[in-house]
Design a protein around this motif. Structure first.
Motif, mmCIF file in Angstrom:
data_model
loop_
_atom_site.group_PDB
_atom_site.id
_atom_site.type_symbol
_atom_site.label_atom_id
_atom_site.label_comp_id
_atom_site.label_asym_id
_atom_site.label_seq_id
_atom_site.Cartn_x
_atom_site.Cartn_y
_atom_site.Cartn_z
ATOM 1 N N MET A 114 8.115 53.106 -12.358
ATOM 2 C CA MET A 114 7.703 52.759 -11.001
ATOM 3 C C MET A 114 9.198 51.459 -10.571
ATOM 4 N N GLU A 115 9.042 51.627 -9.305
ATOM 5 C CA GLU A 115 10.300 50.587 -8.990
ATOM 6 C C GLU A 115 9.508 49.032 -8.634
ATOM 7 N N GLN A 116 8.437 48.933 -8.880
ATOM 8 C CA GLN A 116 7.848 48.038 -8.650
ATOM 9 C C GLN A 116 7.142 47.002 -10.296
ATOM 10 N N ILE A 117 7.551 47.860 -10.778
ATOM 11 C CA ILE A 117 7.964 46.647 -12.335
ATOM 12 C C ILE A 117 8.415 46.280 -12.881
ATOM 13 N N ARG A 118 9.329 44.239 -12.437
ATOM 14 C CA ARG A 118 10.646 44.368 -12.358
ATOM 15 C C ARG A 118 10.261 43.814 -14.270
ATOM 16 N N LEU A 119 9.879 43.563 -15.214
ATOM 17 C CA LEU A 119 9.773 42.925 -16.239
ATOM 18 C C LEU A 119 8.603 43.176 -16.963
ATOM 19 N N LEU A 120 9.173 43.952 -18.321
ATOM 20 C CA LEU A 120 7.462 44.036 -19.546
ATOM 21 C C LEU A 120 8.816 43.958 -20.488
ATOM 22 N N ALA A 121 7.619 42.900 -21.002
ATOM 23 C CA ALA A 121 8.378 42.178 -22.619
ATOM 24 C C ALA A 121 7.084 41.758 -23.146
ATOM 25 N N ILE A 122 7.947 41.940 -24.668
ATOM 26 C CA ILE A 122 7.177 41.800 -25.814
ATOM 27 C C ILE A 122 8.200 40.308 -26.145
ATOM 28 N N ARG A 123 8.069 38.921 -26.560
ATOM 29 C CA ARG A 123 8.788 38.087 -27.495
ATOM 30 C C ARG A 123 8.893 37.072 -28.175
ATOM 31 N N GLU A 124 9.447 36.743 -29.222
ATOM 32 C CA GLU A 124 9.275 36.033 -29.785
ATOM 33 C C GLU A 124 9.760 34.319 -29.220
ATOM 34 N N ALA A 125 10.656 34.712 -28.488
ATOM 35 C CA ALA A 125 11.238 33.315 -27.867
ATOM 36 C C ALA A 125 10.245 33.068 -26.874
ATOM 37 N N PRO A 126 10.157 31.384 -26.680
ATOM 38 C CA PRO A 126 9.106 30.927 -25.750
ATOM 39 C C PRO A 126 9.525 31.261 -23.919
ATOM 40 N N ASP A 146 -2.610 50.878 -7.987
ATOM 41 C CA ASP A 146 -4.246 51.096 -7.331
ATOM 42 C C ASP A 146 -4.332 50.319 -6.658
ATOM 43 N N TYR A 147 -3.274 49.159 -5.981
ATOM 44 C CA TYR A 147 -3.385 47.764 -5.046
ATOM 45 C C TYR A 147 -2.027 47.860 -4.299
ATOM 46 N N PRO A 148 -1.456 48.045 -3.417
ATOM 47 C CA PRO A 148 -0.475 47.292 -2.423
ATOM 48 C C PRO A 148 0.571 46.854 -3.435
ATOM 49 N N VAL A 149 1.050 46.609 -4.939
ATOM 50 C CA VAL A 149 2.012 45.659 -5.164
ATOM 51 C C VAL A 149 3.217 45.864 -5.048
ATOM 52 N N ARG A 150 3.760 44.683 -4.688
ATOM 53 C CA ARG A 150 5.763 44.707 -4.208
ATOM 54 C C ARG A 150 6.410 44.616 -5.420
ATOM 55 N N ALA A 151 5.755 43.968 -6.226
ATOM 56 C CA ALA A 151 6.226 44.096 -7.720
ATOM 57 C C ALA A 151 5.070 42.657 -8.400
ATOM 58 N N LEU A 152 5.920 43.416 -9.303
ATOM 59 C CA LEU A 152 4.716 43.050 -11.046
ATOM 60 C C LEU A 152 5.707 42.437 -12.002
ATOM 61 N N CYS A 209 2.048 40.508 -3.355
ATOM 62 C CA CYS A 209 1.668 41.970 -2.515
ATOM 63 C C CYS A 209 1.836 41.061 -1.062
ATOM 64 N N PRO A 210 1.453 42.191 -0.155
ATOM 65 C CA PRO A 210 1.803 42.114 1.367
ATOM 66 C C PRO A 210 0.895 40.106 1.239
ATOM 67 N N HIS A 211 -0.498 40.503 1.090
ATOM 68 C CA HIS A 211 -1.590 39.401 1.945
ATOM 69 C C HIS A 211 -1.952 38.708 0.192
ATOM 70 N N ARG A 212 -2.384 37.660 0.053
ATOM 71 C CA ARG A 212 -2.753 36.810 -1.057
ATOM 72 C C ARG A 212 -4.156 38.235 -1.751
ATOM 73 N N GLY A 213 -5.420 38.040 -0.778
ATOM 74 C CA GLY A 213 -6.136 38.747 -1.589
ATOM 75 C C GLY A 213 -5.628 39.720 -2.269
ATOM 76 N N ALA A 236 -6.316 39.815 -6.743
ATOM 77 C CA ALA A 236 -6.985 40.958 -6.950
ATOM 78 C C ALA A 236 -6.171 41.881 -8.379
ATOM 79 N N ALA A 237 -4.986 41.900 -7.570
ATOM 80 C CA ALA A 237 -4.232 42.938 -8.535
ATOM 81 C C ALA A 237 -3.754 41.806 -9.818
ATOM 82 N N CYS A 238 -3.203 40.669 -9.450
ATOM 83 C CA CYS A 238 -3.107 39.716 -10.725
ATOM 84 C C CYS A 238 -3.947 39.708 -11.986
ATOM 85 N N LYS A 239 -4.846 39.220 -11.895
ATOM 86 C CA LYS A 239 -6.775 39.707 -12.724
ATOM 87 C C LYS A 239 -6.591 41.008 -13.534
ATOM 88 N N ARG A 240 -6.854 42.476 -12.717
ATOM 89 C CA ARG A 240 -7.009 43.212 -13.216
ATOM 90 C C ARG A 240 -6.035 43.578 -14.587
#
Length: 144
Positions: free
Chosen positions: A1-13, A74-80, A102-106, A110-114
């Motif tokens: 999915m192109e909306q997913i820009r960065l996912l990682a598990i890291r030892e660095a700060p 599930d949400y109108p995510v533009r980037a995550l 997302c397009p709007h703050r609400g 909601a998407a960030c909380k989920r």
């Protein structure tokens, strides 16, 4: 999915700027960011925390991706973006940083909380806490 820009598990700060920068999008009117930090006490018992370490199962990043894909669907995510730290951390260190635009703050809130709620509940990352009284405790992903 192109909306997913960065996912990682890291030892660095971790870097709030990196995660925030990853979710910039011209169609996004709202960006929500969550930063989880190591606190000086246990959230349940209130005991003084002197040290903390995170360990991740080898499947943890794949689980992060599965959750991110579900949130993006599930949400109108533009980037995550989501990054979790492992290894030994001190009080005040960043343990996890997630952001969603997302397009709007609400929708962004909601998407960030989920995203953070599902990551903490489902990703196999364990927390080992050391307390001032010399005791220790392992906490599973659901209890972080």
């Amino acid at each position: 999915m192109e909306q997913i820009r960065l996912l990682a598990i890291r030892e660095a700060p971790l870097s709030v700027d990196e995660v925030f920068g990853a979710v910039g999008h011209d169609e996004a009117g709202g960006t929500a960011l969550f930063v989880g930090t190591v606190r000086d006490h246990d959230g349940g018992s209130g005991a003084e925390v002197t040290g903390l370490g995170y360990s991740a199962h080898p499947t943890a990043e794949a689980e992060m991706r599965r959750i991110a894909e579900k949130v993006a669907a599930d949400y109108p995510v533009r980037a995550l973006a989501a990054v979790h730290r492992v290894g030994d951390l001190r009080v005040g260190d960043l343990a996890v940083v997630v952001a969603v635009s997302c397009p709007h703050r609400g929708e962004a809130f909601a998407a960030c909380k989920r995203l953070i709620d599902d990551l903490k509940r489902e990703v196999p990352i364990w927390k080992h806490q050391s307390f001032a009284d010399g005791t220790e405790e392992w906490v599973g992903a659901a209890g972080q």
